[in-house]
Design a protein around this motif. Structure first.
Motif, PDB file in Angstrom:
ATOM      1  N   ASN A   1      21.390  22.537 117.213  1.00 59.95           N
ATOM      2  CA  ASN A   1      20.800  23.684 117.916  1.00 59.95           C
ATOM      3  C   ASN A   1      19.276  23.682 117.988  1.00 59.95           C
ATOM      4  O   ASN A   1      18.674  24.727 118.226  1.00 59.95           O
ATOM      5  N   GLU A   2      18.684  22.539 117.778  1.00 53.81           N
ATOM      6  CA  GLU A   2      17.227  22.399 117.903  1.00 53.81           C
ATOM      7  C   GLU A   2      16.939  21.606 119.175  1.00 53.81           C
ATOM      8  O   GLU A   2      17.827  20.950 119.724  1.00 53.81           O
ATOM      9  N   PRO A   3      15.680  21.627 119.635  1.00 56.03           N
ATOM     10  CA  PRO A   3      15.324  20.694 120.706  1.00 56.03           C
ATOM     11  C   PRO A   3      15.550  19.266 120.205  1.00 56.03           C
ATOM     12  O   PRO A   3      15.506  19.025 118.995  1.00 56.03           O
ATOM     13  N   LEU A   4      15.783  18.335 121.117  1.00 54.84           N
ATOM     14  CA  LEU A   4      15.987  16.947 120.707  1.00 54.84           C
ATOM     15  C   LEU A   4      14.688  16.366 120.183  1.00 54.84           C
ATOM     16  O   LEU A   4      13.602  16.733 120.628  1.00 54.84           O
ATOM     17  N   LYS A   5      14.813  15.466 119.212  1.00 51.96           N
ATOM     18  CA  LYS A   5      13.700  14.594 118.861  1.00 51.96           C
ATOM     19  C   LYS A   5      14.070  13.218 119.397  1.00 51.96           C
ATOM     20  O   LYS A   5      15.203  12.995 119.826  1.00 51.96           O
TER      21      LYS A   5
ATOM     22  N   GLY B   1      27.055  21.607 127.260  1.00 52.00           N
ATOM     23  CA  GLY B   1      26.969  23.006 126.862  1.00 52.00           C
ATOM     24  C   GLY B   1      26.234  23.242 125.555  1.00 52.00           C
ATOM     25  O   GLY B   1      26.177  24.373 125.072  1.00 52.00           O
ATOM     26  N   GLY B   2      25.656  22.190 124.993  1.00 49.07           N
ATOM     27  CA  GLY B   2      24.890  22.354 123.755  1.00 49.07           C
ATOM     28  C   GLY B   2      23.490  22.886 124.018  1.00 49.07           C
ATOM     29  O   GLY B   2      22.819  23.375 123.117  1.00 49.07           O
ATOM     30  N   GLY B   3      23.047  22.789 125.249  1.00 52.45           N
ATOM     31  CA  GLY B   3      21.712  23.257 125.616  1.00 52.45           C
ATOM     32  C   GLY B   3      20.584  22.369 125.110  1.00 52.45           C
ATOM     33  O   GLY B   3      19.418  22.763 125.154  1.00 52.45           O
TER      34      GLY B   3
ATOM     35  N   TYR C   1      19.173  19.445 126.173  1.00 56.92           N
ATOM     36  CA  TYR C   1      18.123  19.012 127.110  1.00 56.92           C
ATOM     37  C   TYR C   1      17.316  20.203 127.622  1.00 56.92           C
ATOM     38  O   TYR C   1      16.104  20.093 127.802  1.00 56.92           O
ATOM     39  N   ASP C   2      17.982  21.352 127.848  1.00 53.29           N
ATOM     40  CA  ASP C   2      17.237  22.540 128.281  1.00 53.29           C
ATOM     41  C   ASP C   2      16.206  22.944 127.231  1.00 53.29           C
ATOM     42  O   ASP C   2      15.055  23.229 127.555  1.00 53.29           O
ATOM     43  N   ARG C   3      16.630  22.985 125.967  1.00 51.85           N
ATOM     44  CA  ARG C   3      15.693  23.356 124.894  1.00 51.85           C
ATOM     45  C   ARG C   3      14.537  22.373 124.821  1.00 51.85           C
ATOM     46  O   ARG C   3      13.386  22.755 124.627  1.00 51.85           O
ATOM     47  N   THR C   4      14.858  21.095 124.984  1.00 54.96           N
ATOM     48  CA  THR C   4      13.831  20.061 124.875  1.00 54.96           C
ATOM     49  C   THR C   4      12.810  20.172 126.002  1.00 54.96           C
ATOM     50  O   THR C   4      11.596  20.144 125.764  1.00 54.96           O
ATOM     51  N   LEU C   5      13.297  20.330 127.227  1.00 59.23           N
ATOM     52  CA  LEU C   5      12.379  20.404 128.371  1.00 59.23           C
ATOM     53  C   LEU C   5      11.558  21.691 128.317  1.00 59.23           C
ATOM     54  O   LEU C   5      10.371  21.687 128.652  1.00 59.23           O
TER      55      LEU C   5
ATOM     56  N   GLU D   1      19.404  31.509 133.517  1.00 59.39           N
ATOM     57  CA  GLU D   1      18.006  31.726 133.133  1.00 59.39           C
ATOM     58  C   GLU D   1      17.435  30.572 132.309  1.00 59.39           C
ATOM     59  O   GLU D   1      16.305  30.151 132.512  1.00 59.39           O
ATOM     60  N   HIS D   2      18.229  30.055 131.357  1.00 55.62           N
ATOM     61  CA  HIS D   2      17.702  29.034 130.438  1.00 55.62           C
ATOM     62  C   HIS D   2      17.739  27.609 131.022  1.00 55.62           C
ATOM     63  O   HIS D   2      17.207  26.687 130.413  1.00 55.62           O
ATOM     64  N   ASP D   3      18.380  27.444 132.168  1.00 47.30           N
ATOM     65  CA  ASP D   3      18.490  26.086 132.718  1.00 47.30           C
ATOM     66  C   ASP D   3      17.141  25.585 133.222  1.00 47.30           C
ATOM     67  O   ASP D   3      16.401  26.319 133.881  1.00 47.30           O
TER      68      ASP D   3
END
Ligand code: FFO
Ligand code: ATP
Length: 186
Positions: free
Chosen positions: A80-84, A136-138, A140-144, A175-177
């Motif tokens: 659940n974090e942005p990707l590293k 659906g993990g989100g 790439y969205d979190r990362t970008l 919204e988050h996409d």
């Protein structure tokens, strides 16, 4: 409108069929090869393919070979974090991440990619922008979103078959996409 889970299941089957079809796979391979041919020296994040995702590794390795200023990175998942990202060559030591996907062992020496190439379950062309549907993990969205926030310039690129394109009636961006800069498709 189909439920998102149904849509994802259908898209998974569609991708599996396309990726098994030599003609379709060859077509996409040519498109991805052209993308790498015009790419300057930089760090490009690819992915370790699972579930019939198109395998970029041979083309990326070929692009980086004999070019010391070209680097390939792979995602490192923290739940659940942005990707590293960690640098990857054929000799990099690997381990399995939380979803069982191979990732480089990096000891916190993370890479910062200039380009992030993401696998798509589906994609859509809406409101003059390109959208990606993932598992659906989100991630790439979190990362970008994080990169945008920190004003780290990154080019976001999806890879997908034409068969994975989803019509407006079946899916709408939320919204988050995060819109992608480019989708390499065939
Ligand atoms: N190759 C690849 N690497 C990737 C991603 C991806 O989509 N593809 N990710 C993109 O975000 C991140 C990992 N996120 C993921 C999130 C969920 C599932 C997933 O398939 N989950 C199913 C199990 C499916 C199965 O094992 O068949 C599940 O949890 O039910 C995979 C990766 C980073 N690395
Ligand atoms: N910037 C963000 N910050 C926090 N949570 C987010 C962010 N973006 C997305 N999410 C979370 O991720 C969830 C899943 O998003 P979405 O369904 O778009 O994933 P996806 O793009 O298909 O997945 P993936 O990128 O992992 O393949 C959202 O419901 C939201 O809770």
């Amino acid at each position: 409108m189909k439920t998102l889970n149904n849509l994802r299941q259908n898209l998974l089957e569609i991708r599996l069929r396309s990726n098994r079809d030599d003609a379709q796979r060859k077509c996409l391979e040519n498109k991805v090869a052209s993308f790498f041919e015009q790419l300057n020296d930089c760090c490009v994040a690819i992915y370790w393919p699972i579930n019939s995702e198109f395998d970029l590794r041979p083309l990326a390795l070929n692009w980086a070979r004999y070019h010391p200023n070209r680097a390939i990175a792979l995602p490192i998942v923290q739940l659940n974090e942005p990707l590293k990202f960690g640098l990857w060559t054929e000799s990099t030591a690997m381990q399995k991440g939380p979803q069982g996907i191979n990732e480089p062992i990096v000891n916190s020496n993370y890479a910062q990619p200039d380009i992030i190439i993401a696998p798509c379950l589906g994609w859509s062309d809406q409101n003059k922008q390109l959208w990606r549907i993932g598992y659906g993990g989100g991630y790439y969205d979190r990362t970008l979103a994080l990169y945008k926030n920190k004003q780290h310039n990154v080019q976001s690129v999806g890879v997908a078959y034409n068969t994975q394109k989803v019509a407006e009636g079946d899916w709408r961006p939320q919204e988050h996409d995060q819109a992608l800069d480019l989708i390499i498709s065939a």
